[in-house]
Design an enzyme around this catalytic site. Sequence first.
Site, PDB file in Angstrom:
ATOM      1  N   GLU A   1      -5.331   5.738  -1.447  1.00  0.00           N
ATOM      2  CA  GLU A   1      -4.398   5.673  -0.498  1.00  0.00           C
ATOM      3  C   GLU A   1      -3.831   6.918  -0.092  1.00  0.00           C
ATOM      4  O   GLU A   1      -3.651   7.899  -0.978  1.00  0.00           O
ATOM      5  CB  GLU A   1      -3.098   4.835  -1.246  1.00  0.00           C
ATOM      6  CG  GLU A   1      -1.979   4.432  -0.249  1.00  0.00           C
ATOM      7  CD  GLU A   1      -0.843   3.594  -0.769  1.00  0.00           C
ATOM      8  OE1 GLU A   1       0.111   4.116  -0.810  1.00  0.00           O
ATOM      9  OE2 GLU A   1      -1.223   2.601  -1.274  1.00  0.00           O
TER      10      GLU A   1
ATOM     11  N   HIS B   1       1.610   0.765   3.100  1.00  0.00           N
ATOM     12  CA  HIS B   1       2.443   0.960   2.036  1.00  0.00           C
ATOM     13  C   HIS B   1       4.022   0.921   2.485  1.00  0.00           C
ATOM     14  O   HIS B   1       4.682   1.774   2.391  1.00  0.00           O
ATOM     15  CB  HIS B   1       2.057   2.179   1.103  1.00  0.00           C
ATOM     16  CG  HIS B   1       2.827   1.966  -0.221  1.00  0.00           C
ATOM     17  ND1 HIS B   1       2.162   2.734  -1.357  1.00  0.00           N
ATOM     18  CD2 HIS B   1       3.772   1.536  -0.732  1.00  0.00           C
ATOM     19  CE1 HIS B   1       2.915   2.634  -2.384  1.00  0.00           C
ATOM     20  NE2 HIS B   1       4.009   1.589  -1.992  1.00  0.00           N
TER      21      HIS B   1
ATOM     22  N   ASP C   1      -0.783  -4.229   1.016  1.00  0.00           N
ATOM     23  CA  ASP C   1       0.340  -3.326   1.367  1.00  0.00           C
ATOM     24  C   ASP C   1      -0.115  -1.912   0.558  1.00  0.00           C
ATOM     25  O   ASP C   1       0.489  -0.833   1.077  1.00  0.00           O
ATOM     26  CB  ASP C   1       1.638  -3.690   0.979  1.00  0.00           C
ATOM     27  CG  ASP C   1       2.644  -2.761   1.717  1.00  0.00           C
ATOM     28  OD1 ASP C   1       2.510  -2.471   2.897  1.00  0.00           O
ATOM     29  OD2 ASP C   1       3.464  -2.520   1.161  1.00  0.00           O
TER      30      ASP C   1
ATOM     31  N   ALA D   1       2.067  -4.161  -5.197  1.00  0.00           N
ATOM     32  CA  ALA D   1       2.445  -3.359  -6.075  1.00  0.00           C
ATOM     33  C   ALA D   1       1.923  -1.977  -5.935  1.00  0.00           C
ATOM     34  O   ALA D   1       2.509  -0.662  -5.232  1.00  0.00           O
ATOM     35  CB  ALA D   1       2.339  -3.939  -7.432  1.00  0.00           C
ATOM     36  N   ARG D   2       0.761  -1.769  -6.631  1.00  0.00           N
ATOM     37  CA  ARG D   2      -0.133  -0.307  -6.548  1.00  0.00           C
ATOM     38  C   ARG D   2      -1.511  -0.723  -6.367  1.00  0.00           C
ATOM     39  O   ARG D   2      -1.986  -1.681  -7.096  1.00  0.00           O
ATOM     40  CB  ARG D   2       0.177   0.293  -7.800  1.00  0.00           C
ATOM     41  CG  ARG D   2       1.489   1.014  -7.818  1.00  0.00           C
ATOM     42  CD  ARG D   2       1.832   2.129  -6.850  1.00  0.00           C
ATOM     43  NE  ARG D   2       3.080   2.790  -6.879  1.00  0.00           N
ATOM     44  CZ  ARG D   2       4.216   2.498  -6.424  1.00  0.00           C
ATOM     45  NH1 ARG D   2       4.133   1.282  -5.641  1.00  0.00           N
ATOM     46  NH2 ARG D   2       5.255   3.175  -6.607  1.00  0.00           N
TER      47      ARG D   2
END
Length: 325
Positions: free
Chosen positions: A266, A285, A261, A236-237
């Site tokens: 980030e 990501h 991911d 997700a985040r």
Amino acid sequence: MADAPPDITVLRQGTEGLSTEGYAREVRERLPGYDVRHARTPQEERHLVRRSSVVTGLGIDETLAAEADGLELFACASSGINHLPVELLRERGVTVTNAAGIHAPGIAEQAVGNILAFSRRLHEGWKQKQNREWRHYQASELTGCTVTVVGLGSIGTAVTRRLAGFGVDTIGVRYTPSKGGPTDEVIGFDETEFHSALAETDYLVIACPLTDETRGLVGKEELVTLPPEAVVVNTARGAIIDTDALLWAIRDGCLRGAALDVTDPEPLPEDHPLWSFGNVLITPHMGGHTTYHWPRLADILAENVKRLGEDDTDRPLRNQVLPTA
């Protein structure tokens, strides 16, 4: 440039390494009776957008949106719309749709792939292969495991459906558990319920949006509550998981591993300690990256353009996020 105003303008900024030329081609195939133009330069973009009733792309800047007097629909090519001049679009009565759902199959496949990698300890095999070691190691299987999926939107639902054949028990976490879901059990974000679920979780999949409520949802308390053999998979985040707490849990052996991911920060800095752990799998990501990106987005746009031509103007468009009901 043709004098007649276009029906649909496809903006030039691509995504996921894909040119929007392919997007324009997919839209033309679905709407053969419409004049679909692909803006290749800033000058073409300004010229076409000012005269189009339907514009689609990753974003539109405030100046250009203000000059688009005939704009009726902006079809955003991303799920989030916070980068758009939302207030201006609302004031001008422009309908906005997004790309929610098109990434779910790819993200779900990657999440399940990461779960399988840890179940079969494939990352151990990859490491041994790099070292040219032929040495057996103990693997396991998913049968009988409990997978808790936080968020039962399109991604969480897709993950759950793909796990159906593996003989696992599933717990879904959502704001309104009364809605039910595809998991064996559905609970809310109540701390007691959530922690009880974590205590029996083998694989924790994060698939919810980042909100004020979910920011830092998984911190030290939650990571300690998970069994030591548990694995965290974040699709997700990054900020939904407390990075410092995750780093502590990995270092102290409180978790078997994590598949990320998304990270916080980030991109993950090259000197960040998370890179150094063999039991932390990291991808940049890209869980939603797929060759089906433009075809799925074109399906949504084509359906909505046809719906705009219908008499029932009160019927919301597919993926409509503005105006909201």
